[in-house]
Motif scaffolding. Structure first.
Motif, mmCIF file in Angstrom:
data_model
loop_
_atom_site.group_PDB
_atom_site.id
_atom_site.type_symbol
_atom_site.label_atom_id
_atom_site.label_comp_id
_atom_site.label_asym_id
_atom_site.label_seq_id
_atom_site.Cartn_x
_atom_site.Cartn_y
_atom_site.Cartn_z
ATOM 1 N N GLY A 448 0.780 -1.224 0.000
ATOM 2 C CA GLY A 448 0.000 0.000 0.000
ATOM 3 C C GLY A 448 0.814 1.277 0.000
ATOM 4 N N GLN A 449 2.068 1.227 -0.454
ATOM 5 C CA GLN A 449 2.894 2.438 -0.531
ATOM 6 C C GLN A 449 2.520 3.202 -1.805
ATOM 7 N N THR A 450 2.221 4.475 -1.670
ATOM 8 C CA THR A 450 1.735 5.243 -2.823
ATOM 9 C C THR A 450 2.217 6.686 -2.760
ATOM 10 N N THR A 451 2.705 7.182 -3.881
ATOM 11 C CA THR A 451 2.911 8.620 -4.076
ATOM 12 C C THR A 451 2.084 9.005 -5.292
ATOM 13 N N LEU A 452 0.992 9.705 -5.034
ATOM 14 C CA LEU A 452 -0.014 10.014 -6.059
ATOM 15 C C LEU A 452 0.152 11.457 -6.519
ATOM 16 N N ILE A 453 0.256 11.638 -7.822
ATOM 17 C CA ILE A 453 0.429 12.965 -8.426
ATOM 18 C C ILE A 453 -0.848 13.301 -9.182
ATOM 19 N N ILE A 454 -1.500 14.398 -8.800
ATOM 20 C CA ILE A 454 -2.787 14.784 -9.385
ATOM 21 C C ILE A 454 -2.627 16.162 -10.014
ATOM 22 N N PRO A 455 -2.176 16.241 -11.270
ATOM 23 C CA PRO A 455 -1.900 17.545 -11.884
ATOM 24 C C PRO A 455 -3.099 18.489 -11.893
ATOM 25 N N LYS A 468 1.300 -5.580 6.707
ATOM 26 C CA LYS A 468 0.200 -6.420 7.168
ATOM 27 C C LYS A 468 -1.144 -5.724 7.056
ATOM 28 N N GLY A 469 -1.146 -4.402 7.152
ATOM 29 C CA GLY A 469 -2.402 -3.671 7.119
ATOM 30 C C GLY A 469 -2.810 -3.172 5.752
ATOM 31 N N SER A 470 -2.171 -3.657 4.698
ATOM 32 C CA SER A 470 -2.364 -3.038 3.388
ATOM 33 C C SER A 470 -3.783 -3.152 2.846
ATOM 34 N N SER A 471 -4.489 -4.221 3.146
ATOM 35 C CA SER A 471 -5.855 -4.358 2.637
ATOM 36 C C SER A 471 -6.768 -3.284 3.226
ATOM 37 N N ALA A 472 -6.819 -3.219 4.557
ATOM 38 C CA ALA A 472 -7.632 -2.191 5.209
ATOM 39 C C ALA A 472 -7.074 -0.804 4.924
ATOM 40 N N GLY A 473 -5.753 -0.692 4.859
ATOM 41 C CA GLY A 473 -5.138 0.601 4.600
ATOM 42 C C GLY A 473 -5.452 1.138 3.224
ATOM 43 N N GLY A 474 -5.540 0.241 2.232
ATOM 44 C CA GLY A 474 -5.889 0.681 0.892
ATOM 45 C C GLY A 474 -7.293 1.238 0.819
ATOM 46 N N ALA A 475 -8.227 0.584 1.509
ATOM 47 C CA ALA A 475 -9.605 1.079 1.546
ATOM 48 C C ALA A 475 -9.674 2.429 2.244
ATOM 49 N N SER A 476 -8.925 2.590 3.329
ATOM 50 C CA SER A 476 -8.906 3.868 4.047
ATOM 51 C C SER A 476 -8.331 4.981 3.176
#
Length: 494
Positions: A448-455, A468-476
């Motif tokens: 769930g590591q993300t760097t999102l660029i929204i021009p 371990k928390g990536s499933s719930a973390g992705g939804a959050s």
């Protein structure tokens, strides 16, 4: 299934992977079969459990000696990608040797895998039976002054002034809080910048704005950036054939692979990777992981794989391509008789105010820039802002003009497969993976590591968490982004 959740399924639920495979009649698989070349596949040598344990030792070493996590917490929660939790249960408990700065893990067959902390090169897993690496570690120093003395983004001193009236500050706060709920999501860091200004951040207990965290495949985007800097400096041309030494024999078909094909995950090289549409988890240990855990010369291993498809015809998410991009970086730097291990710091990090990034290597001193990089949330936000600003920083062009457009444009081979999700070591939001405009593109890593660029909104949003928390973390994170879109209006580009 959403791609971020797929990372978890691959690593934690490998036994269910077969049910997730595309059927044999799937057009994606059928098209690839129709283009496939008659070349052999040779699986990685060695015992899979030994490879998993090599990954486990490295993960533990980095978590303890770089991130500063408690060893027991790390054993339970960090880095399932190269070392699934089920595989960890088959081996001894990691022994953390703080005197020698190494982690040792014993296997039932009597083998011990060892990962050693080497300072600026982070943690390196040693080949079985060996006690040293096959290169001389280098102490990398930054030319930057104390970060507390410089304003953001070159330093860490924030303005403290009120936010623009264009922004709904309460919604921004709600968005950041949403990213940390529930606790099972194990979000470690969230950083939000708007028009380059840091407008919100939050960290889990024990994590600070300077804590280097596991990034996994966000590192691929960093590799694209370092290669882009060399292209800007005239060392390479984006469209030239990649000068990989192993491909220079007469009539070697791999000689047709261009640098752009490598960046687009479209080289066509033959390996097995968990994200292949027809991946069978009961098959041999995947090369995609072996390039992390094999303790071999990763550059040479990747360069000696045969072609499975003609270059630029089939897009596949495979670690051979980012490994080869890093091979090109080393070749280009050393051709100029410069120090390779300090190149990222002097050529990129010092220019952007980045002080926490640690790029780890294989035992031969080759950067494993496909995923073995650790860095703080703020430093990933800095890198994202370089792309938001079209490769220009403080008036200096670091990346070629149009490079940000290149990495965020759908790769032709992926377009041919009707998968509008990949550019050039960056993912694109072509299927609305995130609830943000389709112009968004992002660095993405397992867990769930993300760097999102929204021009369109002049935003960079970083979310990092424990695996371990990536499933719930992705939804959050998706809930947080939906709130952030309410908080920050679209506007003209910087």
């Amino acid at each position: 299934m959403k791609r971020l959740l797929l990372f978890v399924a691959i690593s934690m639920l490998a036994g269910q992977m077969a049910s997730m495979q595309a059927p044999a009649s799937d057009p994606l698989i059928a098209r690839a079969k129709s283009l496939e070349l008659n070349t052999p596949y040779v699986p990685p040598p060695g015992d899979p459990l030994e490879h998993h344990t090599a990954g486990f030792a490295k993960i533990m070493c980095s978590a303890v000696f770089i991130t500063g996590l408690d060893p027991e917490f790390a054993r339970q929660n960090v880095g399932y990608f190269t070392s699934p939790y089920a595989e960890r249960a088959k081996v001894g408990k990691p022994i953390v040797d703080r005197v020698n700065k190494e982690v040792r893990i014993s296997l039932p067959n009597g083998t011990t895998r060892v990962a050693k902390y080497l300072g600026s090169q982070g943690c390196v897993t040693l080949p079985v039976g060996q006690t040293t690496v096959k290169f001389t570690p280098v102490q990398v120093t930054s030319s930057l002054p104390d970060a507390s003395t410089q304003p953001w983004p070159m330093g860490n001193r924030l303005s403290g002034g009120p936010l623009s009236s264009e922004i709904n500050a309460e919604r921004v706060r709600q968005a950041v809080d949403a990213a940390f709920e529930p606790a099972e999501g194990m979000t470690a860091a969230v950083v939000v910048t708007w028009r380059g200004r840091l407008i919100a951040e939050r960290y889990a207990e024990g994590i600070t704005s300077q804590t280097p965290l596991e990034s996994w495949s966000m590192a691929k985007s960093l590799s694209a950036t370092l290669l882009g800097a060399l292209i800007r400096q005239g060392v390479y041309d984006l469209w030239q054939r990649a000068p990989i030494p192993e491909w220079q024999a007469p009539n070697d078909p791999r000689g047709a692979i261009r640098i752009a094909d490598i960046l687009r995950m479209s080289s066509g090289l033959r390996i097995r990777a968990p994200q292949d549409p027809d991946f069978d988890p009961s098959g041999p240990y995947p090369d995609h992981l072996y390039l992390y855990t094999g303790t071999v010369n990763s550059f040479h291993y990747a360069a000696t794989r045969p072609l499975q498809w003609p270059p630029n015809t089939v897009g596949r998410y495979r670690n051979t391509d980012p490994v080869l991009a890093n091979y090109l970086i080393r070749l280009g730097v050393e051709k100029r008789k410069e120090d390779y291990l300090s190149f990222p710091q002097r050529a990129l990090f010092d220019r952007l105010g980045i002080r926490t990034m640690v790029m780890e290597t294989d035992p031969f001193g080759n950067f494993l820039g496909q995923g073995y990089v650790l860095g703080s949330g703020r430093d990933w936000a800095r890198l994202g802002n370089l792309y938001l600003q079209d490769g220009v920083w403080n008036g200096e062009r670091i990346l070629p003009e149009g490079y940000a457009k290149f990495v965020s444009t759908l790769a032709p081979a992926w377009e041919a497969d009707k998968r509008p999700i990949y550019g050039a070591f960056f993912w694109i939001n072509g299927t609305a993976e995130f609830p943000v405009p389709r112009d968004a593109y992002y660095m993405s890593g397992a867990g769930g590591q993300t760097t999102l660029i929204i021009p369109s909104h002049q935003l960079v949003v970083v979310r990092m968490g424990h695996f371990k928390g990536s499933s719930a973390g992705g939804a959050s994170f998706r809930k947080a982004l939906a709130l952030l879109m309410e908080a920050v209006p679209p506007g003209s580009k910087i």
